[in-house]
Design a protein around this motif. Structure first.
Motif, PDB file in Angstrom:
ATOM      1  N   LEU A 144      -9.516  44.900  11.801  1.00  0.00           N
ATOM      2  CA  LEU A 144      -9.014  43.729  12.633  1.00  0.00           C
ATOM      3  C   LEU A 144     -10.179  43.590  13.722  1.00  0.00           C
ATOM      4  CD1 LEU A 144      -5.490  44.139  12.865  1.00  0.00           C
ATOM      5  CD2 LEU A 144      -6.532  42.415  11.787  1.00  0.00           C
ATOM      6  N   ASN A 145     -10.576  44.680  14.466  1.00  0.00           N
ATOM      7  CA  ASN A 145     -11.437  44.633  15.332  1.00  0.00           C
ATOM      8  C   ASN A 145     -12.972  44.007  14.865  1.00  0.00           C
ATOM      9  OD1 ASN A 145     -12.186  45.784  18.111  1.00  0.00           O
ATOM     10  ND2 ASN A 145     -13.751  46.820  17.086  1.00  0.00           N
ATOM     11  N   GLU A 146     -13.148  44.152  13.744  1.00  0.00           N
ATOM     12  CA  GLU A 146     -14.527  43.693  13.155  1.00  0.00           C
ATOM     13  C   GLU A 146     -14.252  42.042  12.968  1.00  0.00           C
ATOM     14  OE1 GLU A 146     -17.442  45.105  13.056  1.00  0.00           O
ATOM     15  OE2 GLU A 146     -16.374  46.591  14.102  1.00  0.00           O
ATOM     16  N   LEU A 147     -13.152  41.527  13.063  1.00  0.00           N
ATOM     17  CA  LEU A 147     -13.013  39.836  12.470  1.00  0.00           C
ATOM     18  C   LEU A 147     -13.487  39.172  13.899  1.00  0.00           C
ATOM     19  CD1 LEU A 147      -9.343  39.887  10.961  1.00  0.00           C
ATOM     20  CD2 LEU A 147     -11.671  39.485   9.957  1.00  0.00           C
ATOM     21  N   ARG A 148     -14.242  38.145  13.336  1.00  0.00           N
ATOM     22  CA  ARG A 148     -14.696  37.297  14.793  1.00  0.00           C
ATOM     23  C   ARG A 148     -14.047  36.027  14.682  1.00  0.00           C
ATOM     24  NH1 ARG A 148     -15.729  41.610  16.161  1.00  0.00           N
ATOM     25  NH2 ARG A 148     -17.678  42.641  16.415  1.00  0.00           N
ATOM     26  N   HIS A 149     -13.180  35.769  13.505  1.00  0.00           N
ATOM     27  CA  HIS A 149     -12.527  34.331  13.631  1.00  0.00           C
ATOM     28  C   HIS A 149     -11.043  34.709  14.350  1.00  0.00           C
ATOM     29  CE1 HIS A 149     -10.452  30.762  12.232  1.00  0.00           C
ATOM     30  NE2 HIS A 149     -11.647  30.244  11.854  1.00  0.00           N
ATOM     31  N   ALA A 150     -10.980  34.041  15.386  1.00  0.00           N
ATOM     32  CA  ALA A 150      -9.846  34.415  16.307  1.00  0.00           C
ATOM     33  C   ALA A 150      -8.665  34.189  15.735  1.00  0.00           C
ATOM     34  CB  ALA A 150     -10.096  33.866  17.731  1.00  0.00           C
ATOM     35  N   VAL A 151      -8.322  32.812  15.175  1.00  0.00           N
ATOM     36  CA  VAL A 151      -7.029  32.431  14.529  1.00  0.00           C
ATOM     37  C   VAL A 151      -6.832  33.288  13.359  1.00  0.00           C
ATOM     38  CG1 VAL A 151      -6.095  30.446  13.525  1.00  0.00           C
ATOM     39  CG2 VAL A 151      -7.798  29.998  15.649  1.00  0.00           C
ATOM     40  N   PHE A 152      -7.799  33.474  12.600  1.00  0.00           N
ATOM     41  CA  PHE A 152      -7.530  34.229  11.322  1.00  0.00           C
ATOM     42  C   PHE A 152      -7.103  35.582  11.952  1.00  0.00           C
ATOM     43  CE2 PHE A 152      -8.663  37.161   7.829  1.00  0.00           C
ATOM     44  CZ  PHE A 152      -7.972  36.619   6.913  1.00  0.00           C
ATOM     45  N   LYS A 153      -7.713  36.220  12.685  1.00  0.00           N
ATOM     46  CA  LYS A 153      -7.289  37.615  13.206  1.00  0.00           C
ATOM     47  C   LYS A 153      -5.799  37.475  13.736  1.00  0.00           C
ATOM     48  CE  LYS A 153      -8.978  41.118  16.646  1.00  0.00           C
ATOM     49  NZ  LYS A 153     -10.079  41.323  17.521  1.00  0.00           N
ATOM     50  N   ARG A 154      -5.252  36.540  14.417  1.00  0.00           N
ATOM     51  CA  ARG A 154      -4.321  36.556  15.067  1.00  0.00           C
ATOM     52  C   ARG A 154      -3.050  36.367  13.753  1.00  0.00           C
ATOM     53  NH1 ARG A 154      -6.254  33.366  19.380  1.00  0.00           N
ATOM     54  NH2 ARG A 154      -5.847  31.570  18.417  1.00  0.00           N
ATOM     55  N   ILE A 155      -3.658  35.818  12.892  1.00  0.00           N
ATOM     56  CA  ILE A 155      -2.469  35.469  11.877  1.00  0.00           C
ATOM     57  C   ILE A 155      -2.196  36.857  10.977  1.00  0.00           C
ATOM     58  CG2 ILE A 155      -2.358  34.344   9.667  1.00  0.00           C
ATOM     59  CD1 ILE A 155      -3.590  31.826  10.683  1.00  0.00           C
ATOM     60  N   VAL A 156      -3.340  37.631  11.001  1.00  0.00           N
ATOM     61  CA  VAL A 156      -3.480  38.764  10.141  1.00  0.00           C
ATOM     62  C   VAL A 156      -2.560  39.637  10.984  1.00  0.00           C
ATOM     63  CG1 VAL A 156      -4.735  40.950   9.251  1.00  0.00           C
ATOM     64  CG2 VAL A 156      -5.290  38.356   8.741  1.00  0.00           C
ATOM     65  N   GLN A 157      -2.570  39.781  12.342  1.00  0.00           N
ATOM     66  CA  GLN A 157      -2.116  40.480  13.224  1.00  0.00           C
ATOM     67  C   GLN A 157      -0.679  40.459  12.963  1.00  0.00           C
ATOM     68  OE1 GLN A 157      -4.679  39.868  16.791  1.00  0.00           O
ATOM     69  NE2 GLN A 157      -4.564  42.152  16.884  1.00  0.00           N
ATOM     70  N   THR A 158      -0.183  39.276  12.978  1.00  0.00           N
ATOM     71  CA  THR A 158       0.960  38.845  13.217  1.00  0.00           C
ATOM     72  C   THR A 158       2.035  39.166  11.977  1.00  0.00           C
ATOM     73  OG1 THR A 158       0.492  36.805  14.774  1.00  0.00           O
ATOM     74  CG2 THR A 158       2.889  36.934  13.500  1.00  0.00           C
ATOM     75  N   ILE A 159       1.161  38.924  10.913  1.00  0.00           N
ATOM     76  CA  ILE A 159       2.021  39.233   9.446  1.00  0.00           C
ATOM     77  C   ILE A 159       1.985  41.017   9.424  1.00  0.00           C
ATOM     78  CG2 ILE A 159       1.445  39.298   6.875  1.00  0.00           C
ATOM     79  CD1 ILE A 159       0.215  36.450   7.564  1.00  0.00           C
ATOM     80  N   SER A 160       0.970  41.630   9.727  1.00  0.00           N
ATOM     81  CA  SER A 160       1.156  42.955   9.781  1.00  0.00           C
ATOM     82  C   SER A 160       2.158  43.700  10.646  1.00  0.00           C
ATOM     83  CB  SER A 160      -0.316  43.615  10.008  1.00  0.00           C
ATOM     84  OG  SER A 160      -0.744  43.457  11.280  1.00  0.00           O
ATOM     85  N   TYR A 161       2.381  42.886  11.887  1.00  0.00           N
ATOM     86  CA  TYR A 161       3.096  43.401  12.841  1.00  0.00           C
ATOM     87  C   TYR A 161       4.822  43.396  12.588  1.00  0.00           C
ATOM     88  CZ  TYR A 161      -0.554  43.901  16.131  1.00  0.00           C
ATOM     89  OH  TYR A 161      -1.844  44.000  16.856  1.00  0.00           O
ATOM     90  N   LEU A 162       5.061  41.968  11.772  1.00  0.00           N
ATOM     91  CA  LEU A 162       6.421  41.698  11.518  1.00  0.00           C
ATOM     92  C   LEU A 162       7.352  42.713  10.699  1.00  0.00           C
ATOM     93  CD1 LEU A 162       5.956  38.027  10.452  1.00  0.00           C
ATOM     94  CD2 LEU A 162       7.220  38.840  12.655  1.00  0.00           C
ATOM     95  N   PRO A 163       6.753  43.398   9.806  1.00  0.00           N
ATOM     96  CA  PRO A 163       7.557  44.351   9.255  1.00  0.00           C
ATOM     97  C   PRO A 163       8.454  45.365   9.870  1.00  0.00           C
ATOM     98  CG  PRO A 163       5.807  43.866   7.714  1.00  0.00           C
ATOM     99  CD  PRO A 163       5.468  43.552   9.141  1.00  0.00           C
ATOM    100  N   HIS A 164       7.792  45.689  11.227  1.00  0.00           N
ATOM    101  CA  HIS A 164       8.090  46.640  12.162  1.00  0.00           C
ATOM    102  C   HIS A 164       9.452  46.457  12.727  1.00  0.00           C
ATOM    103  CE1 HIS A 164       8.330  49.633  15.331  1.00  0.00           C
ATOM    104  NE2 HIS A 164       8.349  48.662  16.165  1.00  0.00           N
ATOM    105  N   PHE A 165       9.623  44.981  12.852  1.00  0.00           N
ATOM    106  CA  PHE A 165      10.893  44.412  13.394  1.00  0.00           C
ATOM    107  C   PHE A 165      12.032  44.162  12.458  1.00  0.00           C
ATOM    108  CE2 PHE A 165       7.033  43.307  16.008  1.00  0.00           C
ATOM    109  CZ  PHE A 165       7.452  43.900  17.218  1.00  0.00           C
ATOM    110  N   ILE A 166      11.755  44.453  11.291  1.00  0.00           N
ATOM    111  CA  ILE A 166      12.914  44.247  10.296  1.00  0.00           C
ATOM    112  C   ILE A 166      13.662  45.518  10.290  1.00  0.00           C
ATOM    113  CG2 ILE A 166      13.288  43.884   8.130  1.00  0.00           C
ATOM    114  CD1 ILE A 166      10.570  42.332   7.755  1.00  0.00           C
ATOM    115  N   SER A 167      14.884  45.211  10.431  1.00  0.00           N
ATOM    116  CA  SER A 167      15.863  46.430  10.174  1.00  0.00           C
ATOM    117  C   SER A 167      15.551  47.172   9.161  1.00  0.00           C
ATOM    118  CB  SER A 167      17.397  46.106  10.182  1.00  0.00           C
ATOM    119  OG  SER A 167      18.258  46.987   9.926  1.00  0.00           O
ATOM    120  N   THR A 168      15.820  48.620   9.316  1.00  0.00           N
ATOM    121  CA  THR A 168      15.717  49.507   8.067  1.00  0.00           C
ATOM    122  C   THR A 168      16.812  49.246   6.979  1.00  0.00           C
ATOM    123  OG1 THR A 168      14.999  51.376   9.584  1.00  0.00           O
ATOM    124  CG2 THR A 168      15.913  51.921   7.323  1.00  0.00           C
ATOM    125  N   VAL A 169      17.771  48.741   7.353  1.00  0.00           N
ATOM    126  CA  VAL A 169      18.874  48.115   6.328  1.00  0.00           C
ATOM    127  C   VAL A 169      18.459  47.046   5.398  1.00  0.00           C
ATOM    128  CG1 VAL A 169      21.206  47.329   5.885  1.00  0.00           C
ATOM    129  CG2 VAL A 169      21.027  49.059   7.650  1.00  0.00           C
TER     130      VAL A 169
END
Length: 283
Positions: A80-105
């Motif tokens: 992610l640190n090597e990505l230079r396209h800001a919009v694509f970087k934010r999209i990838v970050q958001t998608i990768s963060y989302l599972p953390h907020f999903i309940s274990t159930v």
């Protein structure tokens, strides 16, 4: 502070029942009036049929998660640190963060839906290719792999946040100097970025080693069955069955206390080794 006081420190008083014979039907006063039995429950656990099985399963599942999950977050942060396209970087970050907020159930439900023998996506592919449906969650050969893969998927994005924050603090002048010396992106990452976040990596590794005996109680409890006890039964599920299902409060408390003392020695040992290697510790 209030959270830790109410849910962590005040309940510590209850560990004394690990050294007593307490029945849940005797009432709260039994904590004070119960007979002292010393290390009886600890010895019973050490000599029990389940001891080596739950210890082996707990350590193996945790080590698999550490081996595959810990470097995965670092690799994602570097990419992610090597990505230079800001919009694509934010999209990838958001998608990768989302599972953390999903309940274990919910995660456990998704895993069961995907791996179901009736309408599961994976078994649908297996049948389409001419194979027979596989009961993945009931097969000891697959269970630990399922736990590790779901753990990596759920934690990789969230775990990369600290490393990205540490990378933002690296002096940009170092990269400029490296470029002038002819270093490409890969060599900059290897010789500047990674050394620049080593202190964070070491601290997170110490915390991970300290949590080796926490193999993911909730997910294991939701996914396992008697068919996979031999590879899935961990210390926490054993404590759950003995304490809440069998009402052996004193014995379950002794097992839990034993686990926490071991975890304390693990984190102290990891911190000591880090200090000896001239790395940043947690104190």
């Amino acid at each position: 502070m209030l959270y830790f006081l109410i849910f962590d420190y005040i309940p510590m008083f209850g560990i004394i029942i690990a050294f007593k014979d307490i029945s849940p039907f005797e009432g709260v006063q039994a904590i004070f009036t119960g007979e002292w039995v010393g290390f009886k429950h600890f010895v019973r656990f050490w000599n029990s049929y389940y001891f080596w099985n739950v210890m082996r399963n707990t350590l193996l599942i945790s080590l698999y998660k550490l081996f595959f999950g810990f470097p995965a977050s670092i690799v994602l942060a570097l990419l992610l640190n090597e990505l230079r396209h800001a919009v694509f970087k934010r999209i990838v970050q958001t998608i990768s963060y989302l599972p953390h907020f999903i309940s274990t159930v919910v995660v456990a439900g998704l895993v069961m839906m995907v791996l179901s023998t009736d309408r599961g996506l994976l078994n649908a592919i297996v049948v389409f290719l001419g194979g027979e449906p596989v009961h993945f969650l009931g097969d000891p050969a697959y269970f630990r792999g399922i736990l590790v893969i779901s753990h990596v998927w759920q934690s990789i994005g969230w775990g990369s946040i600290l490393y990205l924050a540490a990378m933002s603090g690296i002096d940009p002048g170092l990269y400029e100097a490296a470029k002038m010396d002819g270093a490409g992106r890969y060599r900059q990452m290897w010789h500047i970025t990674l050394p620049g976040i080593t202190h964070v990596i070491v601290i997170m590794l110490i915390f991970s080693i300290g949590g080796l005996l926490n193999a993911g109680f909730e997910k294991v409890l939701l996914l396992y069955s008697p068919a996979v006890y031999e590879v899935a039964d961990i210390i926490d599920t054993y404590v759950y069955r003995e304490g809440l299902l069998s009402l052996n409060y004193s014995f379950a408390t002794a097992v839990g206390l034993f686990k926490n003392v071991l975890a304390m020695f693990l984190i102290l040992g990891a911190n000591y080794i880090a200090k000896k290697m001239n790395q940043t510790g947690i104190w």
